[in-house]
Scaffold this active site. Structure first.
Site, PDB file in Angstrom:
ATOM      1  N   TYR A  14      62.679  44.162  39.797  1.00 49.29           N
ATOM      2  CA  TYR A  14      62.873  42.920  39.028  1.00 49.29           C
ATOM      3  C   TYR A  14      62.456  43.977  38.218  1.00 49.29           C
ATOM      4  O   TYR A  14      62.285  43.228  36.028  1.00 49.29           O
ATOM      5  CB  TYR A  14      61.962  41.617  39.103  1.00 49.29           C
ATOM      6  CG  TYR A  14      61.657  41.022  39.958  1.00 49.29           C
ATOM      7  CD1 TYR A  14      62.556  39.667  40.293  1.00 49.29           C
ATOM      8  CD2 TYR A  14      60.601  41.379  40.965  1.00 49.29           C
ATOM      9  CE1 TYR A  14      62.591  39.228  41.276  1.00 49.29           C
ATOM     10  CE2 TYR A  14      61.235  40.067  42.705  1.00 49.29           C
ATOM     11  CZ  TYR A  14      61.905  38.692  42.174  1.00 49.29           C
ATOM     12  OH  TYR A  14      62.372  38.488  43.244  1.00 49.29           O
ATOM     13  N   HIS A  19      63.697  38.421  33.148  1.00 53.16           N
ATOM     14  CA  HIS A  19      61.609  37.759  32.889  1.00 53.16           C
ATOM     15  C   HIS A  19      60.386  39.036  33.354  1.00 53.16           C
ATOM     16  O   HIS A  19      59.741  38.200  32.974  1.00 53.16           O
ATOM     17  CB  HIS A  19      62.173  37.106  34.614  1.00 53.16           C
ATOM     18  CG  HIS A  19      61.744  35.235  34.588  1.00 53.16           C
ATOM     19  ND1 HIS A  19      61.121  34.855  33.965  1.00 53.16           N
ATOM     20  CD2 HIS A  19      61.580  35.214  35.633  1.00 53.16           C
ATOM     21  CE1 HIS A  19      60.933  33.441  33.765  1.00 53.16           C
ATOM     22  NE2 HIS A  19      60.935  34.002  35.706  1.00 53.16           N
ATOM     23  N   TYR A  64      53.048  36.896  40.742  1.00 51.10           N
ATOM     24  CA  TYR A  64      54.627  36.065  40.471  1.00 51.10           C
ATOM     25  C   TYR A  64      54.100  35.252  39.128  1.00 51.10           C
ATOM     26  O   TYR A  64      53.400  35.024  39.072  1.00 51.10           O
ATOM     27  CB  TYR A  64      55.551  35.497  41.904  1.00 51.10           C
ATOM     28  CG  TYR A  64      56.029  36.330  42.805  1.00 51.10           C
ATOM     29  CD1 TYR A  64      57.010  37.098  42.000  1.00 51.10           C
ATOM     30  CD2 TYR A  64      55.256  36.765  43.584  1.00 51.10           C
ATOM     31  CE1 TYR A  64      57.628  38.617  43.373  1.00 51.10           C
ATOM     32  CE2 TYR A  64      55.601  38.007  44.873  1.00 51.10           C
ATOM     33  CZ  TYR A  64      56.707  38.373  44.473  1.00 51.10           C
ATOM     34  OH  TYR A  64      57.039  39.557  45.084  1.00 51.10           O
ATOM     35  N   ASN A  66      55.205  31.770  38.519  1.00 52.38           N
ATOM     36  CA  ASN A  66      55.359  30.440  38.761  1.00 52.38           C
ATOM     37  C   ASN A  66      53.622  30.415  39.559  1.00 52.38           C
ATOM     38  O   ASN A  66      52.308  29.386  39.018  1.00 52.38           O
ATOM     39  CB  ASN A  66      55.404  29.883  39.378  1.00 52.38           C
ATOM     40  CG  ASN A  66      55.374  30.464  40.998  1.00 52.38           C
ATOM     41  OD1 ASN A  66      54.809  30.707  41.589  1.00 52.38           O
ATOM     42  ND2 ASN A  66      56.326  29.500  42.183  1.00 52.38           N
ATOM     43  N   ASP A  91      59.433  35.909  28.359  1.00 56.61           N
ATOM     44  CA  ASP A  91      61.121  35.620  28.046  1.00 56.61           C
ATOM     45  C   ASP A  91      61.651  34.360  27.387  1.00 56.61           C
ATOM     46  O   ASP A  91      59.966  33.989  28.024  1.00 56.61           O
ATOM     47  CB  ASP A  91      62.117  36.430  29.066  1.00 56.61           C
ATOM     48  CG  ASP A  91      61.320  34.813  30.483  1.00 56.61           C
ATOM     49  OD1 ASP A  91      60.511  35.203  30.497  1.00 56.61           O
ATOM     50  OD2 ASP A  91      62.772  34.552  31.019  1.00 56.61           O
ATOM     51  N   ASN A 112      58.101  29.234  33.839  1.00 54.08           N
ATOM     52  CA  ASN A 112      57.249  28.320  34.859  1.00 54.08           C
ATOM     53  C   ASN A 112      55.576  29.145  34.468  1.00 54.08           C
ATOM     54  O   ASN A 112      55.081  29.095  35.400  1.00 54.08           O
ATOM     55  CB  ASN A 112      57.298  28.772  36.394  1.00 54.08           C
ATOM     56  CG  ASN A 112      58.633  27.861  36.577  1.00 54.08           C
ATOM     57  OD1 ASN A 112      58.610  26.552  36.286  1.00 54.08           O
ATOM     58  ND2 ASN A 112      59.503  28.417  37.856  1.00 54.08           N
TER      59      ASN A 112
END
Length: 183
Positions: A14, A19, A64, A66, A91, A112
């Site tokens: 990632y 994100h 993560y 969320n 973002d 999220n």
């Protein structure tokens, strides 16, 4: 103490995705202001240093996107950091690429990470929205989890955010946005 939170997802997969722009900003701040190496605490990577006269904790939650609120709540509870002393970098698909917006409070806009933080500590924290645009022809999740097309241009803007951050911390949000977006 001020808490600066960069939203993103852990792992190399990632690292250069839309994100993860929050993580990118926090890393640029750490480099630019010579923060010590990050350590693991509050289910996050954290580092404490100074930006001008401000004592600052940098945070990259590792649960993560969320579940970012869990890390933020743990940190703010332990260090007694009020929401108005928190700034979250994230973002925003509703803003054109290269656009920066700053505001205190507000909704999650479907993000999220913000939704998680809102449910953990409320909505009265600062948000620095980093425009990544929106692709009309693909799934939103796939889009934000895909790499930037022009990482060099993004890196320049991320570095400008870091270089001009003291202006924001000193209370000049409009000047900060103007300076950052003039790159």
């Amino acid at each position: 103490m001020l808490l600066l939170v960069g939203l993103g997802n852990p792992g190399k997969r990632y690292a250069e995705t839309r994100h993860n722009v929050g993580f990118m900003i926090i890393d640029a701040v750490a480099r630019g202001f010579f923060f010590p190496e990050f350590c693991s605490k509050h289910d996050a990577l954290v580092s404490i240093g100074n930006i001008g006269t401000h004592r600052v904790m940098l945070m990259k939650p590792l649960l993560y996107m969320n579940r970012s609120g869990t890390s933020v709540l743990s940190c703010t509870s332990m260090h007694k950091i009020a929401p108005e002393h928190i700034t979250v970098f994230h973002d925003d698909v509703e803003l054109q690429p290269g656009t920066i917006r700053v505001k205190l409070g507000g909704g999650s806009g479907g993000h999220n990470g913000l939704r998680s933080i809102d449910s953990a500590i409320g909505k009265a924290y600062w948000r620095v929205r980093f425009g990544v645009g929106r692709a009309e022809l693909c799934n939103l999740s796939d889009y934000v989890l895909s790499d930037f097309e022009n990482i060099a241009q993004v890196t320049d803007l991320v570095n400008s955010v870091a270089a001009n951050l003291q202006m924001l911390l000193d209370g000049n949000a409009a000047g900060f946005v103007s300076k950052v977006t003039s790159v």
